[in-house]
Write a protein that holds these residues in place. Structure first.
Motif, short mmCIF file in Angstrom:
data_model
loop_
_atom_site.label_atom_id
_atom_site.label_comp_id
_atom_site.label_asym_id
_atom_site.label_seq_id
_atom_site.Cartn_x
_atom_site.Cartn_y
_atom_site.Cartn_z
N GLU A 1 0.83 -1.20 0.00
CA GLU A 1 0.00 0.00 0.00
C GLU A 1 0.87 1.26 0.00
N THR A 2 1.91 1.25 0.82
CA THR A 2 2.79 2.42 0.87
C THR A 2 3.54 2.59 -0.45
N LEU A 3 4.03 1.47 -1.01
CA LEU A 3 4.76 1.56 -2.28
C LEU A 3 3.86 2.07 -3.40
N LYS A 4 2.61 1.63 -3.41
CA LYS A 4 1.66 2.12 -4.41
C LYS A 4 1.41 3.61 -4.21
N ASP A 5 1.29 4.01 -2.94
CA ASP A 5 1.02 5.41 -2.64
C ASP A 5 2.19 6.30 -3.06
N VAL A 6 3.41 5.82 -2.80
CA VAL A 6 4.61 6.58 -3.21
C VAL A 6 4.61 6.78 -4.73
N ALA A 7 4.35 5.69 -5.46
CA ALA A 7 4.33 5.79 -6.92
C ALA A 7 3.22 6.71 -7.40
N GLN A 8 2.05 6.59 -6.80
CA GLN A 8 0.91 7.41 -7.23
C GLN A 8 1.16 8.88 -6.97
N ARG A 9 1.72 9.20 -5.81
CA ARG A 9 1.96 10.61 -5.47
C ARG A 9 2.99 11.26 -6.39
#
Length: 363
Positions: A294-302
């Motif tokens: 979830e955090t890795l996806k959030d980092v990429a999305q941001r």
């Protein structure tokens, strides 16, 4: 300005919507059916004139030699040439894959102890090293690459360089350490890309305050002011971060992602290992690891980038292959008027050539 096709024409959804810079010129295409009607009228008029002659040879000469389809092919090609040139006058644009202006890529690679796990053969670290080396081979030689290794802390293993041998040597030198500081990896990668922005000094101040027991509520030293830019807008560099665990120390990766987003740098994240969490044992000791997707996806999305999961060594290799093509080629809206003009010229030359070959005249 984009040209919108009428709904009744039902342009296929699978194809990109065509666009034109001067769509008003598309009305000139209405001349084509008028030219077809004019051609048909001339053909009928020629037939009426031909029947007035008594000599059959003269009639054949008037109608043209050879099969009937030959008489119509050059005019048809000329009609296509005119259509292509009229489309060119409307200045069509399309999404075309062109070489990217990407100049620097930072590979931030996890070297925490869990990377020794063998669920990705031969183990996670070796699979990551092999995939990174293959990635370097696929990149154009004019793209600089830097290496950041991170575990409980992050450090530059190799400054950005064009020398692939130095990069391979840096990858082979990885030493496993404890803990995982994904946020630190992003901060150090940014500091490497922007050495004069004071980012690295800010991170060192953060670590120093924590080590001295000072309150983290105290505002950090003032940074050099800069104007934030839209996420993903900095196209001269990108960060690829590979990890198999969740952050256990260091800077919050979402705060680090905001720093990257404010500078327009994309952070592509790659996750390997166990998503649900698992106890991994080797060499007489064990540890609990879990991939924080979830955090890795959030980092990429941001940061306007993408997240990839690799469950096997082959998956990891494919991820790096995908990233190689994505970072070195990008789709840009490009004017393609010249292609239509070239097609029109070639059709016109072909029409004239066939007419000379078959009828000894140009149309």
């Amino acid at each position: 300005m984009n040209f919108t096709w009428p709904a009744f024409l039902k342009w296929p959804a699978a194809l990109p919507q065509p666009g034109f810079l001067w769509p008003q010129f598309l009305w000139l295409l209405l001349l084509l059916p008028l030219l077809v009607l004019l051609y048909l009228w001339l053909q009928r008029r020629k037939q009426k004139l031909a029947v007035r002659y008594a000599s059959l040879a003269i009639v054949k000469e008037a109608m043209g030699k050879g099969p009937g389809w030959r008489r119509h092919l050059p005019p048809l090609l000329l009609l296509g040439a005119l259509g292509a040139m009229l489309l060119a006058s409307a200045r069509p644009v399309a999404l075309v894959a062109l070489p990217s202006n990407q100049q620097t890529i930072i590979l931030a690679m996890d070297v925490s102890g869990s990377m020794r796990a063998a669920d990705v053969e031969p183990n996670r670290l070796v699979a990551a090293q092999n995939a990174a080396k293959a990635f370097l081979k696929d990149l154009p030689r004019d793209v600089k690459v830097g290496i950041v290794a991170f575990a409980g802390s992050a450090q530059v293993a190799q400054l950005p360089t064009l020398n692939r041998e130095d990069l391979v040597t840096a990858i082979d030198r990885f030493q496993l350490q404890r803990a995982t500081a994904t946020g630190n990896a992003i901060v150090i990668s940014l500091a490497t890309l922007f050495p004069n922005a004071g980012i690295e000094l800010q991170q060192l101040s953060f670590d120093r305050m924590r080590g001295m027991g000072r309150s983290l509520d105290q505002p950090p030293p003032k940074q050099a002011e800069f104007i934030p830019v839209p996420p993903g807008s900095y196209t001269s560099a990108a960060i690829i971060m590979l990890t198999d665990g969740q952050r256990t120390t260091g800077v919050d990766p979402l705060d680090a992602a905001k720093m990257a987003a404010d500078r327009g740098v994309k952070v592509y994240t790659v996750g390997v290992g166990t998503v649900d969490g698992e106890t991994i044992g080797f060499e007489g000791w064990s540890m609990r690891v879990r991939l924080d997707e979830e955090t890795l996806k959030d980092v990429a999305q941001r940061t306007a980038a993408e997240y990839y999961y690799a469950g096997t060594a082959q998956d990891l290799k494919k991820v790096y292959e995908n990233l190689s093509s994505r970072l070195t080629l990008e789709k840009k809206e490009t004017e393609i008027s010249a292609l239509f003009a070239l097609a029109g010229a070639l059709l016109a030359l072909l029409a004239a050539g066939l007419s000379m070959l078959w009828f000894n005249r140009i149309l």
